[in-house]
Design a protein around this motif. Structure first.
Motif, mmCIF file in Angstrom:
data_model
loop_
_atom_site.group_PDB
_atom_site.id
_atom_site.type_symbol
_atom_site.label_atom_id
_atom_site.label_comp_id
_atom_site.label_asym_id
_atom_site.label_seq_id
_atom_site.Cartn_x
_atom_site.Cartn_y
_atom_site.Cartn_z
ATOM 1 N N LEU A 1 0.842 -1.194 0.000
ATOM 2 C CA LEU A 1 0.000 0.000 0.000
ATOM 3 C C LEU A 1 0.882 1.250 0.000
ATOM 4 C CD1 LEU A 1 -3.299 0.524 1.733
ATOM 5 C CD2 LEU A 1 -1.548 2.209 2.231
ATOM 6 N N VAL B 1 -8.040 -3.884 3.555
ATOM 7 C CA VAL B 1 -6.858 -4.337 2.824
ATOM 8 C C VAL B 1 -6.398 -5.628 3.494
ATOM 9 C CG1 VAL B 1 -4.548 -3.717 2.015
ATOM 10 C CG2 VAL B 1 -6.250 -1.919 2.394
ATOM 11 N N ILE C 1 -8.091 -6.794 -1.788
ATOM 12 C CA ILE C 1 -8.874 -5.816 -1.025
ATOM 13 C C ILE C 1 -10.349 -6.190 -1.098
ATOM 14 C CG2 ILE C 1 -7.297 -3.840 -1.319
ATOM 15 C CD1 ILE C 1 -9.349 -2.851 -3.471
ATOM 16 N N VAL D 1 -1.702 -1.407 -3.791
ATOM 17 C CA VAL D 1 -2.845 -0.509 -3.608
ATOM 18 C C VAL D 1 -2.303 0.916 -3.576
ATOM 19 C CG1 VAL D 1 -4.767 0.168 -2.122
ATOM 20 C CG2 VAL D 1 -4.089 -2.237 -2.237
#
Lengths: 77, 304
Positions: B131, B206, B215, B231
Motif C-alpha cells: 500500500l 486491505v 482488497i 494498492v
C-alpha cells in the motif's frame, strides 16, 4: 570505506536527498535504480521486507527511508 | 527547553516556509525553520511548468533549488523534526516538537498538506508493504502485477496512466458515480484494455499476509474481493494542522487567514496549502510565505 548501496527510483525525492546526503559527506555508494532493474527490485523487497524506497544497504545493515540518524550511526560519521 | 526566544519560527519547509525564511533572513530576523522534510509537496511533484523563471523544471529539482536558496542565507533548518503542539500565552508562542521545545515571538505555519488516508482495516499494517501513497516513487515495485488505484480525480488518473506502462492490470475504485478529473486523462484511462473502473465503490479492507494480497470492495451490486499486489491511495490531501488547537480552521481543517496571512491569534501567521487561500499552487504558496514573513516583521516592530 564501508560498502554502501542505495536502492532508489529516479522520481522519489527522499532517494535524491539520501544520495545527496552521502555525497555531501564524501561517502561513495552504488546507486541501484530499481525502475530499470526488476531483479534488484525483488532483491530489495526480500532484504528489507517492504516495498518502499529509498533503501540503504550499509555493509549488510538495511535502512528503510532517508533516516539521517540511522545512516550516520551505521557509517560511523 | 532553552530560554531563548526566537523572533520568528517557521513551521514547514515547502515553497511557503522556504520563501518566508528567505524574506526573514533579508530582514535579519532571528529565525528558525522546523520541518519534517524540505521541499514539501514540490519534492513529490512530477514536472513543474508554471513556476515563473523556469519554463520547465522537475519537482525534485525545484525543491533542491529552494533548499540551496535558504541555505545560502544561513538560516537554521531543523529537518526531520515534527511539530506536535503549539500553545500561546502573553504574546509568546511555544512549539513542542518530536525532539524539543522552542519559544518565539511570531510564528508562521506553513506545514502544507499530506495524502489523505483511507481509514480502513489493514491500511496501517500494509503501508509500504503493497500500500502506497506515491505511484511516482513506488510504482516500479509492481511490474507485471495487478494493482488497485483508489480515487477518481486527476491524481488517481495520473497514477493509473503511470501504472498502465508497468502493471499487468489496474482496477480503479472510485467512490463517486463517475470519474472526475480532466477529460483527456479520463479518455486515456477508460480506453485502456488494462484498466477496469469500479464507480460508486468503496474500499472496506486491505487483506494479506506479509504483503497485500487483495482488497474488499463495496460496489453498488454487493461486496467483492479484488486480488492485487499493490494498492495506490490517491484520494486527495489533508492539511497538517492538527497541532494547532486554538487557531481557527474551516470545515476542511485548513487554517483560516485573511489577506495579510493573519490567523485569529495575534503573532501567528499562516501560508500556503495549510491555509484556506484560494488556490493551491507552488507559486502562490511562495508568495503567501513572503507576505507572512513581511507581516511578521511588522508585528515585531509593533511589539517594540
Amino acid at each position: 570505506m564501508k560498502n554502501v548501496k542505495v536502492y532508489s527510483t529516479p522520481t522519489c525525492s527522499f532517494c535524491i536527498r539520501a544520495k545527496q546526503f552521502l555525497t555531501d559527506n564524501n561517502v561513495e555508494f552504488e546507486s541501484i535504480d530499481i525502475s530499470t532493474d526488476p531483479e534488484r527490485a525483488k532483491e530489495i523487497v526480500e532484504k528489507s521486507g517492504q516495498m518502499g524506497v529509498p533503501v540503504l544497504d550499509i555493509e549488510g545493515e538495511i535502512i528503510v527511508g532517508f533516516d539521517k540518524d540511522k545512516i550516520t550511526s551505521a557509517l560511523g560519521i | 527547553m532553552t530560554d531563548k526566544i526566537y523572533e520568528l519560527i517557521i513551521i514547514g519547509a515547502g515553497p511557503a516556509g522556504i520563501t518566508a525564511g528567505v524574506y526573514a533572513a533579508r530582514k535579519k530576523m532571528d529565525c528558525l525553520v522546523i520541518s519534517v522534510d524540505i521541499g514539501g509537496q514540490t519534492a513529490w511533484s512530477g514536472d513543474v511548468e508554471n513556476y515563473t523563471g523556469y519554463q520547465f523544471i522537475s519537482g525534485p529539482e525545484l525543491a533542491a533549488k529552494f533548499e540551496e536558496h535558504i541555505k545560502r542565507y544561513g538560516i537554521d533548518v531543523n529537518e526531520g523534526e515534527e511539530v506536535q503542539e503549539v500553545t500561546s500565552s502573553e504574546g509568546i508562542h511555544k512549539i513542542k516538537t518530536t525532539s524539543g521545545e522552542y519559544k518565539a515571538k511570531t510564528l508562521i505555519i506553513a506545514s502544507g498538506k499530506r495524502s489523505r488516508e483511507l481509514g480502513v482495516p489493514g491500511e496501517e499494517k500494509f503501508k509500504n508493504k503493497g500500500l502506497t501513497y506515491c505511484a511516482t516513487c513506488d510504482g516500479p515495485f509492481f511490474e507485471n502485477k495487478d494493482v488497485v488505484i483508489v480515487g477518481g480525480g486527476n491524481s488517481a488518473l495520473d497514477a493509473a496512466l503511470q501504472m498502465e506502462k508497468i502493471a499487468s492490470f489496474i482496477t480503479i475504485v472510485n467512490v463517486t458515480p463517475e470519474l472526475g478529473g480532466d477529460l483527456i486523462m479520463q479518455e486515456k484511462v477508460v480506453g485502456s484494455k488494462k484498466v477496469k473502473v469500479l464507480n460508486g465503490s468503496e474500499v472496506m479492507e486491505v487483506i494479506g499476509d506479509k504483503f497485500v494480497d487483495k482488497i474488499k470492495v463495496k460496489t453498488p451490486s454487493g461486496e467483492i474481493e479484488v486480488p492485487c499486489k499493490g494498492v495506490f491511495v490517491e484520494i486527495g490531501l489533508m492539511p497538517n494542522s492538527a497541532f494547532t488547537k486554538d487557531i481557527k480552521k474551516n470545515d476542511m481543517d485548513e487554517i483560516i487567514v485573511n489577506c495579510q496571512t493573519e490567523t485569529n491569534i495575534p503573532g501567528i501567521f499562516a501560508a500556503g496549502d495549510v491555509t484556506n487561500v484560494a488556490e493551491k499552487q507552488i507559486i502562490i504558496a511562495a508568495g503567501e510565505g513572503a507576505k507572512a514573513s513581511l507581516r511578521a516583521f511588522k508585528h515585531l516592530a509593533e511589539m517594540r
